[in-house]
Design a protein around this motif. Sequence first.
Motif, PDB file in Angstrom:
ATOM      1  N   PRO A 125      -5.381  -0.568 -13.325  1.00 39.67           N
ATOM      2  CA  PRO A 125      -5.916   0.237 -12.219  1.00 39.67           C
ATOM      3  C   PRO A 125      -4.813   0.915 -11.413  1.00 39.67           C
ATOM      4  O   PRO A 125      -3.643   0.528 -11.480  1.00 39.67           O
ATOM      5  CB  PRO A 125      -6.658  -0.797 -11.365  1.00 39.67           C
ATOM      6  N   VAL A 126      -5.227   1.918 -10.643  1.00 44.52           N
ATOM      7  CA  VAL A 126      -4.335   2.654  -9.760  1.00 44.52           C
ATOM      8  C   VAL A 126      -4.785   2.460  -8.323  1.00 44.52           C
ATOM      9  O   VAL A 126      -5.979   2.554  -8.015  1.00 44.52           O
ATOM     10  CB  VAL A 126      -4.334   4.163 -10.101  1.00 44.52           C
ATOM     11  N   LEU A 127      -3.829   2.179  -7.446  1.00 47.66           N
ATOM     12  CA  LEU A 127      -4.055   2.220  -6.007  1.00 47.66           C
ATOM     13  C   LEU A 127      -3.221   3.365  -5.459  1.00 47.66           C
ATOM     14  O   LEU A 127      -2.041   3.480  -5.785  1.00 47.66           O
ATOM     15  CB  LEU A 127      -3.632   0.909  -5.339  1.00 47.66           C
ATOM     16  N   THR A 128      -3.812   4.230  -4.644  1.00 47.68           N
ATOM     17  CA  THR A 128      -3.096   5.409  -4.185  1.00 47.68           C
ATOM     18  C   THR A 128      -2.613   5.242  -2.744  1.00 47.68           C
ATOM     19  O   THR A 128      -3.201   4.507  -1.947  1.00 47.68           O
ATOM     20  CB  THR A 128      -3.976   6.665  -4.263  1.00 47.68           C
ATOM     21  N   VAL A 129      -1.507   5.935  -2.455  1.00 46.33           N
ATOM     22  CA  VAL A 129      -0.989   6.035  -1.091  1.00 46.33           C
ATOM     23  C   VAL A 129      -0.691   7.501  -0.820  1.00 46.33           C
ATOM     24  O   VAL A 129      -0.551   8.303  -1.748  1.00 46.33           O
ATOM     25  CB  VAL A 129       0.278   5.183  -0.879  1.00 46.33           C
ATOM     26  N   GLY A 130      -0.582   7.832   0.467  1.00 45.11           N
ATOM     27  CA  GLY A 130      -0.298   9.209   0.829  1.00 45.11           C
ATOM     28  C   GLY A 130      -1.512  10.096   0.662  1.00 45.11           C
ATOM     29  O   GLY A 130      -2.607   9.637   0.316  1.00 45.11           O
ATOM     30  N   PRO A 131      -1.329  11.396   0.898  1.00 41.36           N
ATOM     31  CA  PRO A 131      -2.451  12.336   0.746  1.00 41.36           C
ATOM     32  C   PRO A 131      -2.944  12.374  -0.702  1.00 41.36           C
ATOM     33  O   PRO A 131      -2.145  12.519  -1.626  1.00 41.36           O
ATOM     34  CB  PRO A 131      -1.839  13.685   1.147  1.00 41.36           C
ATOM     35  N   VAL A 132      -4.246  12.219  -0.890  1.00 38.26           N
ATOM     36  CA  VAL A 132      -4.840  12.207  -2.228  1.00 38.26           C
ATOM     37  C   VAL A 132      -6.051  13.139  -2.231  1.00 38.26           C
ATOM     38  O   VAL A 132      -6.891  13.068  -1.328  1.00 38.26           O
ATOM     39  CB  VAL A 132      -5.287  10.775  -2.625  1.00 38.26           C
ATOM     40  N   PRO A 133      -6.161  14.015  -3.231  1.00 41.37           N
ATOM     41  CA  PRO A 133      -7.339  14.896  -3.302  1.00 41.37           C
ATOM     42  C   PRO A 133      -8.630  14.081  -3.430  1.00 41.37           C
ATOM     43  O   PRO A 133      -8.635  12.970  -3.967  1.00 41.37           O
ATOM     44  CB  PRO A 133      -7.082  15.720  -4.574  1.00 41.37           C
TER      45      PRO A 133
END
Length: 511
Positions: A125-133
């Motif tokens: 899996p991916v966990l996102t940080v910062g601005p994400v569309p």
Amino acid sequence: MTALSLAMVLAEAARRHPDTVAVVDGDTRVTYAELWLEARWYAAGLVASGVRPGDTVALLVPNVVDFPRVYYGALAAGAVLVPVHLLLTADEAGYVLRDSGATVLVCHGSQLTVGAAAAARAGIPVLTVGPVPDGTGHRRLVDACGTLPPLPSYVTRSAEDTAVVFYTSGTTGTPKGALLTHLNLVMNTTVNVFDANDARRTDVVLGCLPLFHTFGQTVAMNGTFRVGATLVLLGRFTGPAALDVMLREGVDVFHGVPTMYLALLDAAAGRSALPRLRLCISGGASLPVAVRERFTAVFDTDVYEGYGLSETSPTATTNQPHFGTRAGTVGHPVWGVEVEIARADLDDRIELLPTGELGEIVIRGHNVFAGYHGRPEATAEAVVDGWFRSGDLGRKDADGFVTIVDRKKDVIIRGGFNVYPREVEEVLARHPAVAQVAVIGVPDARHGEEICAVVVVDPDDPAPPGEQELVDWSRGQLGRHKYPRRIRFVDALPLGPSHKVLKRELRRTVE
């Protein structure tokens, strides 16, 4: 078990210097107390996402404040970190994720195109940080944190447990994960700032080296935090941008590779105001003496050149105020580390050579890594009789200064990044028109070395490719630091008696 965690570098800075600005990222200023709180909150989110002590967390984040937040958050959760090179393709990054056994990828929104594809290849899996569309389908780390309280402190780890895995290619062309322990990295961080360099709590350090790279991570980021100074992040390095931010923020400490020093010199031309740099450190590749002299004259400061590898945490030697500097050398071994010269022709044992003789640089001490992940044979070849074999050739003079003369291995160092010819050759060999290929490094004024592919074209190909076609094709198959910018066509490659390509002869003829 001796308890030790690299997370304590930030934890102790927050305890001792809570109100000092730890990181400047554009208009964002974060104090040590705030950064440690945010890191522990991220740690709680990682734990809630299933990360357990000893699990591997991969990190694909540029030089923004989320890098130290996630880095120390993962360490606080007791995880092992795998920083992913930002210039890799999705296939290359996917290999790193699979080989390391990463359980999750924390990916900045700006890197999501490559990161999501790499994670899909690895099945994690991916966990996102910062601005994400919107609509990416990946969970944000802040959402995983939710209303959870931050972890109260960092999870206990052993000094000999792995903290960070740096992926470094080998002569086989397959990247290997160098296992760096908490002891390795805490010691190297501490020795860099308190013994090797005149670091001070009042320093303002430019964080322009990639934080995914061992130099930027240990020497710049961790070193700055260890002493309680301020790190000014620069996401994309250019000479003009670096000078602008240094003047704006009062930066007085600069760490860089030789190409960065060249870029600063170019950008300084015609400027009336230049930053007052107190401490400058160069590494990653040899700094030409002429560049060092020009930089000293223009910026009215000295440059301390050092040497190290991912496997040595990284610093092994550096020119140090205590011993004085000597142009053209990489200085003395750092505190607690031995650096000697051994016979390069002996693979099964270490036989040290007298002062002044040329041989292979060998290293032992607290900075030597714990081995290559899942590669016991490669580890046994690299660490012999307790010494790490660097693969670099050099000399040590009567005053203890070490000089790098050549490389035993064929590694190309382009702009501070290691590129291994075999890996590039294997990709180029898949082009249908390429019959044979040898990749070498050729001197380059800006990058130190440039990657040159010497190609024998298939004689039966009805439409042989041009130079630009092969460059463009390679660009799509390799990371931006790896693909060849120069192509040379030859009728045949020079071969020795054992039918090995004589790369020394190729370098002579191509240059």
